[in-house]
Design an enzyme around this catalytic site. Structure first.
Site, short mmCIF file in Angstrom:
data_model
loop_
_atom_site.label_atom_id
_atom_site.label_comp_id
_atom_site.label_asym_id
_atom_site.label_seq_id
_atom_site.Cartn_x
_atom_site.Cartn_y
_atom_site.Cartn_z
CE LYS A 18 -1.85 2.80 2.81
NZ LYS A 18 -1.88 4.01 1.93
CD GLU A 51 13.14 5.28 7.94
OE1 GLU A 51 12.75 6.20 8.69
OE2 GLU A 51 13.47 5.44 6.76
CB CYS A 68 13.26 9.72 6.90
SG CYS A 68 14.34 8.61 5.98
CD GLU A 126 10.72 13.68 10.65
OE1 GLU A 126 11.54 13.22 9.84
OE2 GLU A 126 9.80 13.00 11.15
#
Length: 491
Positions: A173, A248, A282, A383
């Site tokens: 997905k 992750e 990331c 973040e």
């Protein structure tokens, strides 16, 4: 239109729902794709379950699986221009970046095609001549692979290639924002000869299309790349059926610059570390941590260079970076910067949308540097996933390490110094999964990738990335069985 791939067939969503995919650079319509519901996802899970439990794929020759992965790599090379363009239109990133991504994706498929057969298990010496004992690795089963929007096909390759190399089946997905290259990959897998049901593709939003992937008892592993909040929800949902989970979840990554660093190289890489792909990486070096004695001069020069970064569309040869992925994401970045300023950070550049009318239709945001930041600020702890650099100062080596480790995240980081001993000391003390010394961003598929702390669990790439998709089994074979007479009931 039929964009879902289930049990070897292209099909439309059960409920007939669709989603428009628009380019972040200008809002132009790229395509309209099927929007799956949980009904479609359960069908895909069932197909993958049948293929794992009843087909020959899990016990197929490693050489056959390797050949298939090489064929996929060949098809990606052959269709590089189409794949790169599709990735660029979905993400808004520069075409040259997407072309580099396709090269990396090919490398990932070839790596796992070449290494899948390297671990044949091991023989255990039990000290007994009548026992044959060995440890073998087997596929884990049905894998749910959930990928992000920033590097759609690259992150997909990190999951699909080792999953297939190990002999698993999967349901993929992709992000609902960037599905185009996932569709192309499934067509390449089909052309390469992937058996029906082994690979399945679902498109749609996480709460609906993605929901069953972490709760359904037919799924054995969930591999997710994305935000920490979603990762926590997936981990909690998967606990009910005790699935294996690999996460992750990004990071707030420190880029430490000592006074003795190569100044020009450190300045150049500091820009690349945070502003590549508009910070939507990331492992972006979004925390610049500079030694006090050089901090003011270093940041002054960095600000001047950041102001000159040219924003533009994906096919603009003059552009150096592009838009954010959506209007909603840009609004999050704007709110993030506003919080930092309210907490006392100093805006050195950026902090606004560009004033170029040619960029009005896209989701652009100027490269931003926030100075005078402290560890308690939200811009240090959270973040942004945007083109925002925060600046902190340090006085000693211990101070640099403590500052860098003051985070819930631990994905990556860098150290800049000409002192090799200092570099190795700091690298060994950073609580992150990847450390670059006098560099930033490179990776190779042979080396593991993943984070400490709340940057995730498990690893992708390397040997450990393959192990995420395998179970370990011990087989004990008594070649001369004889009654033990432990209990006295026998003759």
């Amino acid at each position: 239109m039929a964009d879902l791939y289930i049990a070897g067939l292209w099909c439309s969503a059960e409920r007939g729902e669709t989603r428009e995919i628009r380019c972040p650079a200008d809002g132009e319509l790229i395509s309209t794709v099927d929007e799956a519901s949980s009904v479609d996802t359960i069908k895909a899970i069932d197909a993958a379950r049948r293929a794992f439990d009843h087909s020959e794929w899990p016990t197929s020759s490693v050489h056959d699986r390797s050949d298939l992965l090489h064929r996929v790599a060949d098809l990606l090379v052959e269709n590089k221009a189409e794949v790169a363009r599709a990735e660029t239109l979905d993400t808004g990133k520069r075409l040259v970046e997407s072309e580099y991504d396709v090269d990396d994706i090919v490398g990932v498929f070839r790596h796992y095609a070449s290494t899948a057969a390297e671990d044949a298990g091991r023989v255990i010496d039990t000290g007994r001549l009548d026992i044959r004992s060995r440890v073998v690795r087997e596929p884990i089963g049905v894998c749910a692979l959930i990928t992000p929007w920033n590097y759609p096909l690259l992150q997909t390759s990190w999951k699909v290639a080792p999953a297939l190399a190990a002999g698993n089946t999967f349901v993929l997905k992709p992000s609902e924002l960037t599905p185009s290259t996932a569709i192309l990959l499934m067509r390449h897998l089909e052309e390469a000869g992937l058996p029906a049901g082994v690979g399945n593709l679902i498109l749609g939003a996480g709460p609906t299309a993605g929901g069953p992937l972490s709760t359904h008892p037919g799924v054995d592993l969930v591999s997710f790349t994305g935000g920490v909040e979603t990762g926590r929800r997936i981990m909690a949902a998967a606990a009910a059926t005790v699935k294996k989970v690999a996460l992750e979840l990004g990071g707030k990554n420190p880029n430490i610059v000592f006074a003795d660093a190569d100044r020009e190289a450190a300045l150049d890489f500091a820009l690349t570390a945070v502003f590549l792909h508009s910070g939507q990486v990331c492992s972006a070096g979004a925390r610049l941590i500079v030694e006090e004695s050089i901090k003011d001069a270093f940041v002054d020069e960095l600000v001047e260079r950041a102001r000159r970064i040219r924003l533009g569309g994906p096919f603009d040869p003059e552009a150096e970076t592009g838009p954010l992925v959506s209007a909603a994401h840009r609004e999050k970045v704007e709110a993030y910067v506003a919080r930092g300023l309210a907490e006392g950070a100093t805006l050195r550049c950026g902090g606004a949308r560009p004033d170029d009318p040619e960029l009005d239709k896209g989701f652009y945001y100027r490269p931003t540097i926030l100075d005078d930041c402290k560890s308690g600020m939200s811009v240090i702890q959270d973040e942004s996933f945007g083109p925002v650099l925060t600046v902190e100062a340090f006085s000693t080596e211990d101070d640099a390490v403590a500052t860098a480790n003051d985070s819930i995240y631990g994905l990556a980081g860098a150290v800049w110094t000409e002192n090799a001993g200092k570099a190795e000391r700091v690298a060994s003390r950073l609580r992150v999964g990847t450390v670059w010394i006098n560099d930033y961003h490179p990776y190779v598929p042979q080396a593991e990738w993943g984070g400490y702390k709340q940057s995730g669990t498990g690893r992708e790439l390397g040997a450990a990335g393959l192990d995420e998709y395998r179970e370990t089994k011990h087989i004990w074979h008594n070649v001369r069985p004889a009654a033990q007479r432990w209990f006295g009931g026998g003759e």
